[in-house]
Enzyme design. Structure first.
Site, PDB file in Angstrom:
ATOM      1  N   HIS A 204      27.647 -59.937  -1.636  1.00 53.25           N
ATOM      2  CA  HIS A 204      26.489 -59.635  -0.765  1.00 53.25           C
ATOM      3  C   HIS A 204      25.215 -59.997  -1.532  1.00 53.25           C
ATOM      4  O   HIS A 204      24.776 -59.245  -2.396  1.00 53.25           O
ATOM      5  CB  HIS A 204      26.463 -58.147  -0.397  1.00 53.25           C
ATOM      6  CG  HIS A 204      25.361 -57.777   0.561  1.00 53.25           C
ATOM      7  ND1 HIS A 204      25.574 -56.989   1.671  1.00 53.25           N
ATOM      8  CD2 HIS A 204      24.039 -58.082   0.580  1.00 53.25           C
ATOM      9  CE1 HIS A 204      24.435 -56.835   2.328  1.00 53.25           C
ATOM     10  NE2 HIS A 204      23.477 -57.484   1.669  1.00 53.25           N
TER      11      HIS A 204
ATOM     12  N   HIS B 254      21.165 -62.047  -1.229  1.00 56.35           N
ATOM     13  CA  HIS B 254      20.111 -62.749  -0.491  1.00 56.35           C
ATOM     14  C   HIS B 254      19.515 -63.812  -1.396  1.00 56.35           C
ATOM     15  O   HIS B 254      18.903 -63.482  -2.413  1.00 56.35           O
ATOM     16  CB  HIS B 254      19.027 -61.758  -0.043  1.00 56.35           C
ATOM     17  CG  HIS B 254      19.576 -60.673   0.832  1.00 56.35           C
ATOM     18  ND1 HIS B 254      19.642 -60.799   2.200  1.00 56.35           N
ATOM     19  CD2 HIS B 254      20.136 -59.478   0.534  1.00 56.35           C
ATOM     20  CE1 HIS B 254      20.206 -59.710   2.705  1.00 56.35           C
ATOM     21  NE2 HIS B 254      20.518 -58.890   1.714  1.00 56.35           N
ATOM     22  N   LEU B 255      19.709 -65.073  -1.020  1.00 53.87           N
ATOM     23  CA  LEU B 255      19.173 -66.175  -1.828  1.00 53.87           C
ATOM     24  C   LEU B 255      17.893 -66.746  -1.237  1.00 53.87           C
ATOM     25  O   LEU B 255      17.277 -67.623  -1.835  1.00 53.87           O
ATOM     26  CB  LEU B 255      20.218 -67.291  -1.989  1.00 53.87           C
ATOM     27  CG  LEU B 255      21.502 -66.912  -2.736  1.00 53.87           C
ATOM     28  CD1 LEU B 255      22.426 -68.128  -2.828  1.00 53.87           C
ATOM     29  CD2 LEU B 255      21.211 -66.364  -4.127  1.00 53.87           C
ATOM     30  N   ARG B 256      17.513 -66.263  -0.033  1.00 51.86           N
ATOM     31  CA  ARG B 256      16.291 -66.727   0.645  1.00 51.86           C
ATOM     32  C   ARG B 256      16.342 -68.229   0.909  1.00 51.86           C
ATOM     33  O   ARG B 256      17.410 -68.822   0.897  1.00 51.86           O
ATOM     34  CB  ARG B 256      15.032 -66.318  -0.148  1.00 51.86           C
ATOM     35  CG  ARG B 256      14.987 -64.821  -0.537  1.00 51.86           C
ATOM     36  CD  ARG B 256      15.134 -63.885   0.625  1.00 51.86           C
ATOM     37  NE  ARG B 256      14.862 -62.478   0.232  1.00 51.86           N
ATOM     38  CZ  ARG B 256      15.285 -61.432   0.900  1.00 51.86           C
ATOM     39  NH1 ARG B 256      16.043 -61.567   1.976  1.00 51.86           N
ATOM     40  NH2 ARG B 256      14.995 -60.212   0.507  1.00 51.86           N
TER      41      ARG B 256
ATOM     42  N   ASN C  66      20.127 -63.508   6.828  1.00 49.79           N
ATOM     43  CA  ASN C  66      18.899 -62.995   7.482  1.00 49.79           C
ATOM     44  C   ASN C  66      17.664 -63.786   7.064  1.00 49.79           C
ATOM     45  O   ASN C  66      16.683 -63.242   6.569  1.00 49.79           O
ATOM     46  CB  ASN C  66      18.719 -61.489   7.217  1.00 49.79           C
ATOM     47  CG  ASN C  66      18.587 -61.148   5.744  1.00 49.79           C
ATOM     48  OD1 ASN C  66      19.088 -61.863   4.873  1.00 49.79           O
ATOM     49  ND2 ASN C  66      17.913 -60.056   5.445  1.00 49.79           N
TER      50      ASN C  66
ATOM     51  N   LYS D 287      27.800 -61.412   9.980  1.00 47.30           N
ATOM     52  CA  LYS D 287      27.113 -60.196   9.543  1.00 47.30           C
ATOM     53  C   LYS D 287      26.425 -59.553  10.729  1.00 47.30           C
ATOM     54  O   LYS D 287      25.679 -60.220  11.461  1.00 47.30           O
ATOM     55  CB  LYS D 287      26.080 -60.558   8.459  1.00 47.30           C
ATOM     56  CG  LYS D 287      25.165 -59.431   8.013  1.00 47.30           C
ATOM     57  CD  LYS D 287      25.829 -58.528   6.984  1.00 47.30           C
ATOM     58  CE  LYS D 287      24.932 -57.345   6.642  1.00 47.30           C
ATOM     59  NZ  LYS D 287      23.901 -57.674   5.662  1.00 47.30           N
TER      60      LYS D 287
ATOM     61  N   HIS E 244      25.934 -54.148   8.278  1.00 42.68           N
ATOM     62  CA  HIS E 244      24.869 -53.301   7.749  1.00 42.68           C
ATOM     63  C   HIS E 244      25.011 -51.995   8.518  1.00 42.68           C
ATOM     64  O   HIS E 244      24.726 -51.942   9.715  1.00 42.68           O
ATOM     65  CB  HIS E 244      23.496 -53.933   7.957  1.00 42.68           C
ATOM     66  CG  HIS E 244      22.394 -53.106   7.367  1.00 42.68           C
ATOM     67  ND1 HIS E 244      21.628 -53.526   6.316  1.00 42.68           N
ATOM     68  CD2 HIS E 244      21.964 -51.848   7.665  1.00 42.68           C
ATOM     69  CE1 HIS E 244      20.764 -52.570   5.991  1.00 42.68           C
ATOM     70  NE2 HIS E 244      20.944 -51.543   6.803  1.00 42.68           N
TER      71      HIS E 244
ATOM     72  N   HIS F 111      26.988 -52.307   1.260  1.00 42.98           N
ATOM     73  CA  HIS F 111      26.117 -51.458   0.423  1.00 42.98           C
ATOM     74  C   HIS F 111      26.155 -50.001   0.839  1.00 42.98           C
ATOM     75  O   HIS F 111      25.135 -49.430   1.239  1.00 42.98           O
ATOM     76  CB  HIS F 111      24.681 -51.992   0.389  1.00 42.98           C
ATOM     77  CG  HIS F 111      24.126 -52.495   1.704  1.00 42.98           C
ATOM     78  ND1 HIS F 111      24.161 -51.759   2.868  1.00 42.98           N
ATOM     79  CD2 HIS F 111      23.519 -53.654   2.027  1.00 42.98           C
ATOM     80  CE1 HIS F 111      23.600 -52.461   3.836  1.00 42.98           C
ATOM     81  NE2 HIS F 111      23.208 -53.617   3.345  1.00 42.98           N
TER      82      HIS F 111
ATOM     83  N   ASP G  73      23.660 -56.955  -3.245  1.00 42.13           N
ATOM     84  CA  ASP G  73      22.527 -56.839  -2.330  1.00 42.13           C
ATOM     85  C   ASP G  73      21.211 -57.139  -3.055  1.00 42.13           C
ATOM     86  O   ASP G  73      20.172 -56.553  -2.744  1.00 42.13           O
ATOM     87  CB  ASP G  73      22.456 -55.473  -1.643  1.00 42.13           C
ATOM     88  CG  ASP G  73      21.500 -55.485  -0.459  1.00 42.13           C
ATOM     89  OD1 ASP G  73      21.188 -56.585   0.041  1.00 42.13           O
ATOM     90  OD2 ASP G  73      21.058 -54.403  -0.041  1.00 42.13           O
TER      91      ASP G  73
ATOM     92  N   HIS H 223      11.833 -59.878  -3.037  1.00 41.21           N
ATOM     93  CA  HIS H 223      10.580 -60.039  -2.285  1.00 41.21           C
ATOM     94  C   HIS H 223       9.478 -60.206  -3.324  1.00 41.21           C
ATOM     95  O   HIS H 223       9.462 -59.473  -4.319  1.00 41.21           O
ATOM     96  CB  HIS H 223      10.280 -58.795  -1.442  1.00 41.21           C
ATOM     97  CG  HIS H 223      11.254 -58.558  -0.333  1.00 41.21           C
ATOM     98  ND1 HIS H 223      11.162 -59.187   0.888  1.00 41.21           N
ATOM     99  CD2 HIS H 223      12.343 -57.763  -0.263  1.00 41.21           C
ATOM    100  CE1 HIS H 223      12.159 -58.778   1.670  1.00 41.21           C
ATOM    101  NE2 HIS H 223      12.900 -57.918   0.995  1.00 41.21           N
TER     102      HIS H 223
ATOM    103  N   ALA I  47      11.645 -53.923   2.130  1.00 40.48           N
ATOM    104  CA  ALA I  47      12.801 -53.261   1.524  1.00 40.48           C
ATOM    105  C   ALA I  47      13.645 -54.290   0.782  1.00 40.48           C
ATOM    106  O   ALA I  47      13.907 -55.373   1.302  1.00 40.48           O
ATOM    107  CB  ALA I  47      13.635 -52.589   2.602  1.00 40.48           C
TER     108      ALA I  47
END
Ligand code: NCD
Ligand code: ZN
Length: 337
Positions: free
Chosen positions: A13, A15-17, A41, A95, A132, A167, A240, A244, A256
């Protein structure tokens, strides 16, 4: 012991953007993990086969050697033919985002039952469902628990589909996952194994520890730790890691997400080491996830060395988890094969 050799871990899990942010975050992941399940996302979201193909290509170009496992945002609006195309394009999981509970989830679902009509084709294609697990509209500390009824009902009703509760942050979620069938597992993050809500808001406000789901009570954290140390194949690692930029966290309406990747393996080793549970580490971060996803365990290894280093205050414009702290373990080398 000064050296620790592990089967190369997978992060189920992350987030690589996208765009200009992607390369640095992807390379940080490649330093620690062989495979990463990449969350969809983005804006716009990863929804269809062509999005999966394009995003995977961007990741592979940004960080050669990192093997992305692709997830797409699963919505009630997906058609069977689109799900088949997604599976053919190599996606491994859909997801599910409940509405408004986290970054870029404004278009999410109200109830997991909304995707029941898709279960037959999900089973046929072998696509996993990653959830989620937070109920929109519920009080923030109760959102995960309030999601469990629909999660349990769904996972029991469709035993031919694999579900991952992402998570997990509560003792109740650990119990629920433990009580469900073999088609159900959960990811645990590093930060939820370490912090409680008090670390976020109990003293001065710590925006860099603000994430969804919120860190909860000490007894919840203890249940998560026991799950990670239990040797149960239902619980495995998903960082996770959710970067940001500093300014998007230190402001009036902060995003978040905890950027844990710069310490994602070093910190995990430290948690298991301090608990006297190093024997349980490799299964948790390198074996159980691959087994659940039905992919071979890695044949590569990573070596860590006990040698202190200081976590930078800023990494690629983001304040990382444990910024400014000393970490006892560092990564020494990764084997090629
Ligand atoms: C994640 C993000 O920023 O994309 N944020 C978070 O707090 N965990 C999304 C998510 O996994 O909820
Ligand atoms: Zn996430």
């Amino acid at each position: 012991m000064h050296d620790l050799v592990l089967r190369l871990p997978d992060d189920f899990h992350v987030h690589l953007r996208q765009d200009a942010d992607l390369p640095a975050y992807a390379r940080e992941a490649r330093d620690r993990f062989g495979r990463v399940l990449v969350m969809p996302n983005l804006a716009p979201a990863v929804l269809r086969a062509e999005d999966v193909i394009r995003y995977r290509q961007a990741i592979v170009e940004a960080a050669p050697g990192l093997e992305p496992l692709m997830a797409f945002k699963l919505t009630p609006r997906h058609e069977a033919v689109e799900l088949r195309e997604l599976a053919e394009a190599g996606a491994v999981a859909g997801k599910v985002y409940p509405e408004g509970v986290t970054t870029n989830s404004e278009d999410g679902i109200h109830d997991l039952r909304q995707i029941w009509p898709l279960m037959e084709v999900l089973e046929e294609t072998g696509l996993l469902v990653c959830c989620h697990g937070e109920k929109p509209g519920a009080f923030s500390l109760d959102r995960e628990e309030r999601f469990l009824d629909e999660f349990c009902e769904t996972a029991s009703r469709f035993p031919g589909v694999k579900f991952v509760l992402e998570h997990v942050s509560t003792a109740a979620a650990v119990r629920a996952v433990g009580s469900l069938g073999r088609n159900v597992a959960a990811t645990l993050t590093l930060h939820h194994l370490e912090i409680t809500l008090d670390d976020v808001v109990g003293g001065m406000l710590k925006p860099h520890l603000f994430c969804k789901p919120l860190a909860k009570r000490p007894e919840d954290r203890e249940a998560l730790r026991q799950a990670a140390f239990s040797g149960s194949p239902k619980f495995f690692y998903g960082t996770d890691s959710a970067p940001h930029h500093k300014g998007k966290k230190e402001c009036a309406a902060g995003c978040a997400g905890v950027y844990s990747m710069p310490v994602a393996l070093e910190g995990l080793v430290d948690v298991f080491d301090r608990a006297g549970e190093l024997d349980r580490l490799e299964d948790f971060c390198s074996s159980f996830g691959a087994d659940f996803y039905g992919i071979p365990r890695s044949t590569r290894t990573i070596t860590l060395h006990r040698s202190p280093w200081n976590v930078p205050d800023l990494v690629d414009g983001v304040v990382p988890y444990r910024a400014g702290e000393t970490m006892p373990w560092r990564i020494a080398s990764v084997s090629d094969s």
